[in-house]
Structure formats: C-alpha cells, structure tokens
Design a protein around this motif. Structure first.
Motif, PDB file in Angstrom:
ATOM      1  N   THR A  34       0.832  -1.207   0.000  1.00 38.55           N
ATOM      2  CA  THR A  34       0.000   0.000   0.000  1.00 38.55           C
ATOM      3  C   THR A  34       0.865   1.255   0.000  1.00 38.55           C
ATOM      4  OG1 THR A  34      -0.223  -0.089   2.417  1.00 38.55           O
ATOM      5  CG2 THR A  34      -1.979  -1.096   1.112  1.00 38.55           C
ATOM      6  N   TYR A  35       2.021   1.202   0.638  1.00 37.27           N
ATOM      7  CA  TYR A  35       2.877   2.386   0.661  1.00 37.27           C
ATOM      8  C   TYR A  35       3.561   2.614  -0.687  1.00 37.27           C
ATOM      9  CZ  TYR A  35       6.017   5.962   2.418  1.00 37.27           C
ATOM     10  OH  TYR A  35       6.665   7.152   2.610  1.00 37.27           O
ATOM     11  N   CYS A  36       4.015   1.540  -1.310  1.00 35.30           N
ATOM     12  CA  CYS A  36       4.763   1.667  -2.569  1.00 35.30           C
ATOM     13  C   CYS A  36       3.881   2.004  -3.772  1.00 35.30           C
ATOM     14  CB  CYS A  36       5.525   0.375  -2.859  1.00 35.30           C
ATOM     15  SG  CYS A  36       6.937   0.073  -1.775  1.00 35.30           S
ATOM     16  N   VAL A  37       2.739   1.328  -3.895  1.00 32.67           N
ATOM     17  CA  VAL A  37       1.962   1.486  -5.130  1.00 32.67           C
ATOM     18  C   VAL A  37       0.487   1.795  -4.916  1.00 32.67           C
ATOM     19  CG1 VAL A  37       3.519  -0.002  -6.446  1.00 32.67           C
ATOM     20  CG2 VAL A  37       1.550  -1.025  -5.307  1.00 32.67           C
ATOM     21  N   ARG A  38       0.051   1.980  -3.667  1.00 33.27           N
ATOM     22  CA  ARG A  38      -1.364   2.259  -3.422  1.00 33.27           C
ATOM     23  C   ARG A  38      -1.561   3.454  -2.486  1.00 33.27           C
ATOM     24  NH1 ARG A  38      -1.629   0.018  -7.414  1.00 33.27           N
ATOM     25  NH2 ARG A  38      -2.849  -1.802  -8.012  1.00 33.27           N
ATOM     26  N   GLY A  39      -0.934   4.555  -2.859  1.00 35.27           N
ATOM     27  CA  GLY A  39      -1.240   5.809  -2.181  1.00 35.27           C
ATOM     28  C   GLY A  39      -0.292   6.261  -1.103  1.00 35.27           C
ATOM     29  N   GLY A  40       0.803   5.536  -0.858  1.00 33.90           N
ATOM     30  CA  GLY A  40       1.762   5.965   0.150  1.00 33.90           C
ATOM     31  C   GLY A  40       1.225   5.962   1.568  1.00 33.90           C
ATOM     32  N   VAL A  41       0.385   4.979   1.904  1.00 29.82           N
ATOM     33  CA  VAL A  41      -0.181   4.868   3.246  1.00 29.82           C
ATOM     34  C   VAL A  41       0.043   3.457   3.784  1.00 29.82           C
ATOM     35  CG1 VAL A  41      -1.958   6.594   2.786  1.00 29.82           C
ATOM     36  CG2 VAL A  41      -2.461   4.180   2.368  1.00 29.82           C
ATOM     37  N   PHE A  42      -0.128   3.327   5.103  1.00 35.15           N
ATOM     38  CA  PHE A  42      -0.085   2.014   5.743  1.00 35.15           C
ATOM     39  C   PHE A  42      -1.499   1.668   6.188  1.00 35.15           C
ATOM     40  CE2 PHE A  42       4.201   3.804   6.712  1.00 35.15           C
ATOM     41  CZ  PHE A  42       4.943   2.909   5.950  1.00 35.15           C
ATOM     42  N   CYS A  43      -1.970   0.489   5.796  1.00 38.69           N
ATOM     43  CA  CYS A  43      -3.358   0.103   6.093  1.00 38.69           C
ATOM     44  C   CYS A  43      -3.466  -0.981   7.149  1.00 38.69           C
ATOM     45  CB  CYS A  43      -4.043  -0.373   4.805  1.00 38.69           C
ATOM     46  SG  CYS A  43      -4.242   0.936   3.577  1.00 38.69           S
ATOM     47  N   ASN A  44      -2.328  -1.441   7.684  1.00 38.57           N
ATOM     48  CA  ASN A  44      -2.362  -2.552   8.623  1.00 38.57           C
ATOM     49  C   ASN A  44      -2.935  -2.179   9.977  1.00 38.57           C
ATOM     50  OD1 ASN A  44      -0.520  -3.043   6.485  1.00 38.57           O
ATOM     51  ND2 ASN A  44       0.391  -4.710   7.632  1.00 38.57           N
ATOM     52  N   GLY A  85       8.995  -9.635   4.817  1.00 37.31           N
ATOM     53  CA  GLY A  85       7.825  -9.447   3.964  1.00 37.31           C
ATOM     54  C   GLY A  85       7.841  -8.099   3.276  1.00 37.31           C
ATOM     55  N   ALA A  86       8.225  -7.042   4.031  1.00 38.80           N
ATOM     56  CA  ALA A  86       8.274  -5.697   3.461  1.00 38.80           C
ATOM     57  C   ALA A  86       9.332  -5.592   2.378  1.00 38.80           C
ATOM     58  CB  ALA A  86       8.546  -4.679   4.562  1.00 38.80           C
ATOM     59  N   VAL A  87      10.488  -6.202   2.617  1.00 37.73           N
ATOM     60  CA  VAL A  87      11.563  -6.194   1.614  1.00 37.73           C
ATOM     61  C   VAL A  87      11.117  -6.903   0.348  1.00 37.73           C
ATOM     62  CG1 VAL A  87      13.874  -7.055   1.078  1.00 37.73           C
ATOM     63  CG2 VAL A  87      13.424  -6.027   3.308  1.00 37.73           C
ATOM     64  N   LEU A  88      10.558  -8.090   0.516  1.00 38.75           N
ATOM     65  CA  LEU A  88      10.112  -8.883  -0.626  1.00 38.75           C
ATOM     66  C   LEU A  88       9.041  -8.150  -1.420  1.00 38.75           C
ATOM     67  CD1 LEU A  88      10.164 -11.511  -2.210  1.00 38.75           C
ATOM     68  CD2 LEU A  88       8.573 -12.487  -0.550  1.00 38.75           C
ATOM     69  N   SER A  89       8.086  -7.543  -0.714  1.00 42.44           N
ATOM     70  CA  SER A  89       7.004  -6.828  -1.388  1.00 42.44           C
ATOM     71  C   SER A  89       7.526  -5.607  -2.147  1.00 42.44           C
ATOM     72  CB  SER A  89       5.948  -6.393  -0.370  1.00 42.44           C
ATOM     73  OG  SER A  89       4.864  -5.765  -1.001  1.00 42.44           O
ATOM     74  N   THR A  90       8.494  -4.917  -1.577  1.00 44.33           N
ATOM     75  CA  THR A  90       9.074  -3.753  -2.242  1.00 44.33           C
ATOM     76  C   THR A  90       9.714  -4.153  -3.566  1.00 44.33           C
ATOM     77  OG1 THR A  90       9.500  -2.686  -0.117  1.00 44.33           O
ATOM     78  CG2 THR A  90      10.716  -1.847  -2.020  1.00 44.33           C
ATOM     79  N   GLY A 132       0.907  -3.341  -9.212  1.00 44.97           N
ATOM     80  CA  GLY A 132      -0.260  -3.842  -8.501  1.00 44.97           C
ATOM     81  C   GLY A 132      -0.342  -5.345  -8.356  1.00 44.97           C
ATOM     82  N   LYS A 133       0.248  -6.068  -9.286  1.00 36.35           N
ATOM     83  CA  LYS A 133       0.211  -7.532  -9.215  1.00 36.35           C
ATOM     84  C   LYS A 133       1.157  -8.085  -8.158  1.00 36.35           C
ATOM     85  CE  LYS A 133      -1.444  -8.403 -13.912  1.00 36.35           C
ATOM     86  NZ  LYS A 133      -1.978  -7.043 -14.036  1.00 36.35           N
ATOM     87  N   ALA A 134       1.944  -7.205  -7.555  1.00 34.37           N
ATOM     88  CA  ALA A 134       2.867  -7.634  -6.495  1.00 34.37           C
ATOM     89  C   ALA A 134       2.116  -8.197  -5.297  1.00 34.37           C
ATOM     90  CB  ALA A 134       3.730  -6.453  -6.061  1.00 34.37           C
ATOM     91  N   ILE A 135       0.870  -7.820  -5.141  1.00 34.96           N
ATOM     92  CA  ILE A 135       0.082  -8.303  -3.995  1.00 34.96           C
ATOM     93  C   ILE A 135      -0.132  -9.810  -4.055  1.00 34.96           C
ATOM     94  CG2 ILE A 135      -2.222  -8.026  -5.009  1.00 34.96           C
ATOM     95  CD1 ILE A 135      -3.103  -6.885  -2.259  1.00 34.96           C
TER      96      ILE A 135
END
Length: 236
Positions: free
Chosen positions: A30-40, A187-192, A200-203
């Motif tokens: 969400t931070y990298c490609v969905r608005g620069g926010v944290f949703c957790n 997880g954060a490293v891998l997702s980045t 978006g397909k990174a999810i």
C-alpha cells in the motif's frame, strides 16, 4: 498431553510467522503502489483525523472516516462470524478467514493501475482488522500479526528481563518477538522488490504466503482437529 499438542494449529508459531510476513508485504504494497499509506493499523489515520478536524478540513476528515470505519467493521465481522462458521462443522473460522484474505488479495491484483487507490486501501483495512482480531496468541504468547509496535516493545522488555534476571522464559519471548519483527521486515523487503517489478500484481506474493497458511489450517481441520471445532483459540 504434550505441550505442543495443547495448541490449535491456528496458534502455532509457524502460522504467526507467515502471517507477519504477509502483513509486512501488505504494508509495503500500500505504501509503494497504493497511495503511500499504511493500512495494517489505524493509529496514523486517527492522528490525521484529529489534525484534519483541528485545521477545519472537514472534507479530509470525512475521507479519513472511511478507512477507520472499514477497520472497525472488520473487527465486528470477525466477532460475529466465528459462531455460525463453527456450527457448520466444515472448517474453523481461522481457516475461512485466511481463504477470504486470499480471495481479496487475488482480486486486488487484477485491478487496473488506474483504479482509485482507496479501493485497495479499504479492502486491506478490512482484512487486516479481521486478521488482527482473530489470531491473538502464538503458543501462549499474545501477538499482533498486522503491525509491529508491541513486538518492538516486548522485544526490549524481554531482553532486559532475560539479561537482568537470567530467566530463560524471557529469552524465549525475546526470540519469539524478534522473530516476528524479522518476518515482517522480510515481507516488506520482498514486497518492495515485487512492487518495483510488477506494481499492482505484487500483492499476489501475499496471496502465495496466505495460501501456505490456508493449506496448513485446512489440513488440520480435516485431520487432527476434525473433532475440535468447539475449542476456542487462546485469547478469545
């Protein structure tokens, strides 16, 4: 009874480690490609809501109520559904929830990049809230699977008590909480990396991790825990 056997599969450390990894992936996504926010979690949104009200920015305040409400609804749903799900005798709520998370993350990966970020943000708010409210203890130790604040605190507390008191129990807590933090970071490293490659397909990387958890829980439901649907996980 062996101590390991006294825990349900949904309380096992391995399940929590994987859930921490998946949450780290969602946070980076969400931070990298969905608005620069944290949703957790919602602490940031609550602060921003207060700031918006303080500045008289009512439009921003109303907008922030949306993710906060979604998070609240996730908690409500995760309190209501376990009872009816348990009565079906098919799968445990923990297993069904993981399946729901897989479905949501798969669908979000199919959204065009032009889709408003808020759709992904609200959906992730919702599933993170349900996961946080459902998975509460890992083999007897209270845990949060969607954010790290308490893990940082408990890592420091356990380290001090281990070193000063020489209590082995605190060394185990230290290792457990530090391990959870490490899995979140991985997880954060891998997702980045995935976001840089696939946007978006990174999810779908999160979907894969959740699938591993789902298979583990589903197998337990069908075999060793088939007659234990009435048992409530620790912390509930």
């Amino acid at each position: 009874m062996d101590k390991k056997q006294s825990f349900l599969e949904c309380e096992r450390n391995r399940v929590f480690y994987l859930l921490m990894m998946s949450s780290g992936m969602l946070g980076a996504f969400t931070y990298c490609v969905r608005g620069g926010v944290f949703c957790n979690a919602q602490t940031g949104n609550i602060v921003l809501l207060g700031m918006a009200i303080g500045h008289g920015n009512w439009k921003e305040a109303l907008y922030l109520i949306i993710p906060i409400t979604a998070y609240c609804l996730g908690a409500v749903v995760s309190e209501i559904l376990p009872g009816p799900v348990k009565k079906t005798g098919v799968v445990r709520w923990d297993t069904l929830l993981t399946g729901i998370e897989i479905a949501v993350t798969l669908l979000l990966g199919f959204l065009p990049e032009s889709t408003p970020f808020q759709i992904s943000q609200v959906a992730i708010n919702f599933i993170c809230s349900m996961q946080y409210n459902t998975f509460r203890q890992a083999e007897g130790i209270p845990m949060a699977t969607t954010f790290c604040t308490n893990h940082v605190r408990q890592t420091g507390i356990s380290l001090v008590k281990w070193l000063l008191k020489g209590n082995v129990a605190y060394s185990r807590k230290f290792i457990r909480h530090a391990g959870m933090l490490l899995m979140f970071i991985i997880g954060a490293v891998l997702s980045t990396v995935l976001c840089n490659l696939f946007t978006g397909k990174a999810i779908w990387g999160t979907s894969i991790i959740l699938c591993i958890v789902f298979i583990d829980l589903f197998h337990a439901d069908l075999t060793k825990e088939k007659e234990m649907f009435g048992r409530v996980p620790s912390g509930h």
